[in-house]
Write a protein that holds these residues in place. Sequence first.
Motif, PDB file in Angstrom:
ATOM      1  N   PHE A   1       0.880  -1.248  -0.013  1.00  0.00           N
ATOM      2  CA  PHE A   1       0.230  -0.073  -0.003  1.00  0.00           C
ATOM      3  C   PHE A   1       0.942   1.251   0.081  1.00  0.00           C
ATOM      4  N   TYR A   2       1.848   1.272   0.834  1.00  0.00           N
ATOM      5  CA  TYR A   2       2.772   2.343   0.895  1.00  0.00           C
ATOM      6  C   TYR A   2       3.583   2.846  -0.329  1.00  0.00           C
ATOM      7  N   ILE A   3       4.077   1.682  -0.907  1.00  0.00           N
ATOM      8  CA  ILE A   3       4.905   1.933  -2.028  1.00  0.00           C
ATOM      9  C   ILE A   3       4.098   2.135  -3.276  1.00  0.00           C
ATOM     10  N   PHE A   4       3.257   1.434  -3.443  1.00  0.00           N
ATOM     11  CA  PHE A   4       2.056   1.610  -4.659  1.00  0.00           C
ATOM     12  C   PHE A   4       1.817   3.151  -4.549  1.00  0.00           C
ATOM     13  N   GLY A   5       1.239   3.698  -3.575  1.00  0.00           N
ATOM     14  CA  GLY A   5       0.839   4.919  -3.060  1.00  0.00           C
ATOM     15  C   GLY A   5       1.829   6.063  -3.525  1.00  0.00           C
ATOM     16  N   ASN A   6       3.193   5.787  -3.125  1.00  0.00           N
ATOM     17  CA  ASN A   6       4.189   6.687  -3.098  1.00  0.00           C
ATOM     18  C   ASN A   6       4.840   6.624  -4.531  1.00  0.00           C
ATOM     19  N   ALA A   7       4.741   5.513  -5.320  1.00  0.00           N
ATOM     20  CA  ALA A   7       5.063   5.523  -6.430  1.00  0.00           C
ATOM     21  C   ALA A   7       4.130   6.483  -7.364  1.00  0.00           C
ATOM     22  N   SER A   8       2.945   6.434  -7.126  1.00  0.00           N
ATOM     23  CA  SER A   8       1.904   7.019  -7.839  1.00  0.00           C
ATOM     24  C   SER A   8       2.084   8.702  -7.550  1.00  0.00           C
ATOM     25  N   PHE A   9       2.484   8.958  -6.371  1.00  0.00           N
ATOM     26  CA  PHE A   9       2.846  10.424  -5.577  1.00  0.00           C
ATOM     27  C   PHE A   9       3.932  10.882  -6.672  1.00  0.00           C
ATOM     28  N   LEU A  10       4.999  10.020  -6.687  1.00  0.00           N
ATOM     29  CA  LEU A  10       6.219  10.627  -7.537  1.00  0.00           C
ATOM     30  C   LEU A  10       5.842  10.856  -8.806  1.00  0.00           C
ATOM     31  N   ALA A  11       4.865   9.974  -9.341  1.00  0.00           N
ATOM     32  CA  ALA A  11       4.471  10.076 -10.856  1.00  0.00           C
ATOM     33  C   ALA A  11       3.951  11.468 -11.336  1.00  0.00           C
ATOM     34  N   LEU A  12       3.259  11.913 -10.198  1.00  0.00           N
ATOM     35  CA  LEU A  12       2.548  13.315 -10.319  1.00  0.00           C
ATOM     36  C   LEU A  12       3.377  14.302 -10.770  1.00  0.00           C
ATOM     37  N   PHE A  13       4.961  14.305 -10.544  1.00  0.00           N
ATOM     38  CA  PHE A  13       5.797  15.212 -10.795  1.00  0.00           C
ATOM     39  C   PHE A  13       5.933  15.354 -12.469  1.00  0.00           C
ATOM     40  N   PHE A  14       5.822  14.178 -13.130  1.00  0.00           N
ATOM     41  CA  PHE A  14       5.773  14.227 -14.470  1.00  0.00           C
ATOM     42  C   PHE A  14       4.415  14.752 -15.335  1.00  0.00           C
ATOM     43  N   LEU A  15       3.312  15.091 -14.630  1.00  0.00           N
ATOM     44  CA  LEU A  15       2.040  15.471 -15.198  1.00  0.00           C
ATOM     45  C   LEU A  15       2.115  16.538 -15.973  1.00  0.00           C
ATOM     46  N   PRO A  16       3.152  17.776 -15.749  1.00  0.00           N
ATOM     47  CA  PRO A  16       3.203  18.799 -16.534  1.00  0.00           C
ATOM     48  C   PRO A  16       3.764  18.370 -17.779  1.00  0.00           C
ATOM     49  N   PHE A  17       4.614  17.367 -17.914  1.00  0.00           N
ATOM     50  CA  PHE A  17       5.205  16.994 -19.297  1.00  0.00           C
ATOM     51  C   PHE A  17       4.180  16.245 -20.028  1.00  0.00           C
ATOM     52  N   LEU A  18       3.257  15.622 -19.396  1.00  0.00           N
ATOM     53  CA  LEU A  18       2.080  14.867 -20.114  1.00  0.00           C
ATOM     54  C   LEU A  18       1.065  15.865 -20.689  1.00  0.00           C
ATOM     55  N   PHE A  19       1.081  17.011 -19.966  1.00  0.00           N
ATOM     56  CA  PHE A  19       0.557  18.109 -20.789  1.00  0.00           C
ATOM     57  C   PHE A  19       1.101  18.588 -22.013  1.00  0.00           C
ATOM     58  N   ILE A  20       2.253  18.736 -21.876  1.00  0.00           N
ATOM     59  CA  ILE A  20       2.995  19.242 -22.986  1.00  0.00           C
ATOM     60  C   ILE A  20       3.041  18.209 -24.262  1.00  0.00           C
ATOM     61  N   PHE A  21       3.424  17.009 -23.941  1.00  0.00           N
ATOM     62  CA  PHE A  21       3.450  15.927 -24.838  1.00  0.00           C
ATOM     63  C   PHE A  21       2.198  15.270 -24.763  1.00  0.00           C
ATOM     64  N   LYS A  22       1.174  15.595 -25.413  1.00  0.00           N
ATOM     65  CA  LYS A  22      -0.032  14.817 -25.521  1.00  0.00           C
ATOM     66  C   LYS A  22      -0.113  13.714 -26.391  1.00  0.00           C
ATOM     67  N   ASP A  23       0.768  13.532 -27.398  1.00  0.00           N
ATOM     68  CA  ASP A  23       0.843  12.541 -28.363  1.00  0.00           C
ATOM     69  C   ASP A  23       2.094  12.243 -28.901  1.00  0.00           C
ATOM     70  N   GLY A  24       2.380  11.168 -29.657  1.00  0.00           N
ATOM     71  CA  GLY A  24       3.724  10.908 -30.360  1.00  0.00           C
ATOM     72  C   GLY A  24       4.844  10.582 -29.552  1.00  0.00           C
TER      73      GLY A  24
END
Length: 245
Positions: free
Chosen positions: A156-179
């Motif tokens: 539970f802890y590690i799956f949750g924290n891995a998801s939390f760390l992945a949130l830091f990449f969200l701005p890049f997913l906004f920029i690169f929406k495809d390709g």
Amino acid sequence: MGELRESINELFNLQGNKLFRTMKGLTVDPGGTIRTFASGDRKKFLHPFTYVITILGISIFLNSFIDNTPEFSKNTSLKSQSTIKKLEEKEVLSEKEEKILMFEKFMTEYFQSEGSEREKTTKYSTYISFFLMSLIHLLVYKNLKFGFKKNIWFSFYIFGNASFLALFFLPFLFIFKDGIGYLIVTLLIVTLSSIYQAWSASKYYEISIWRALKKYLFSFLLLIFSSTLVYILFFICLLAYITFL
């Protein structure tokens, strides 16, 4: 029930920056953080169940703003909508056409949806993946004799924290929406998340990083296999239902 009540109280009565302390501890010292909680010190950190549900909820909400639907899926959606429109315009449908219409509507609603429907589908997929990964973790790590609770707390802890760390990449997913850009960012998230989870396992279970990596890779392959099996069984049941309706 006692642990569930404790989780709800922690979620709505956060004190002493427990959320921040949990995030920090799981990021820089996951082994020590989880062992501290497992040893009985419940006042410093959020309960694992509270933490993972909170982070997954935030992750699902933020990801709902990103249109990460692949181009082929968009084309499929347009084709399905065209098929639905043509069939609905016909006054009389054959038995086969009625089944095709039912199937296309189902696929459009649950797999090619937008807005709140797409968010709902993402939520279900995330929770199913979380459940499967936790179950697989228990099976793969049970030989280390840490017991059910300690294994599930780690999961539970590690799956949750891995998801939390992945949130830091969200701005890049906004920029690169495809390709290619989107593909690179996605692969980077998966790679770093895998390394983090394997490293955390090595620290918590006090095993070598190579053994932890092998166990994580095995767990990941089992997750892909079990997820694929679930979807295949689902579609078989769906097709059987439509066929014999």
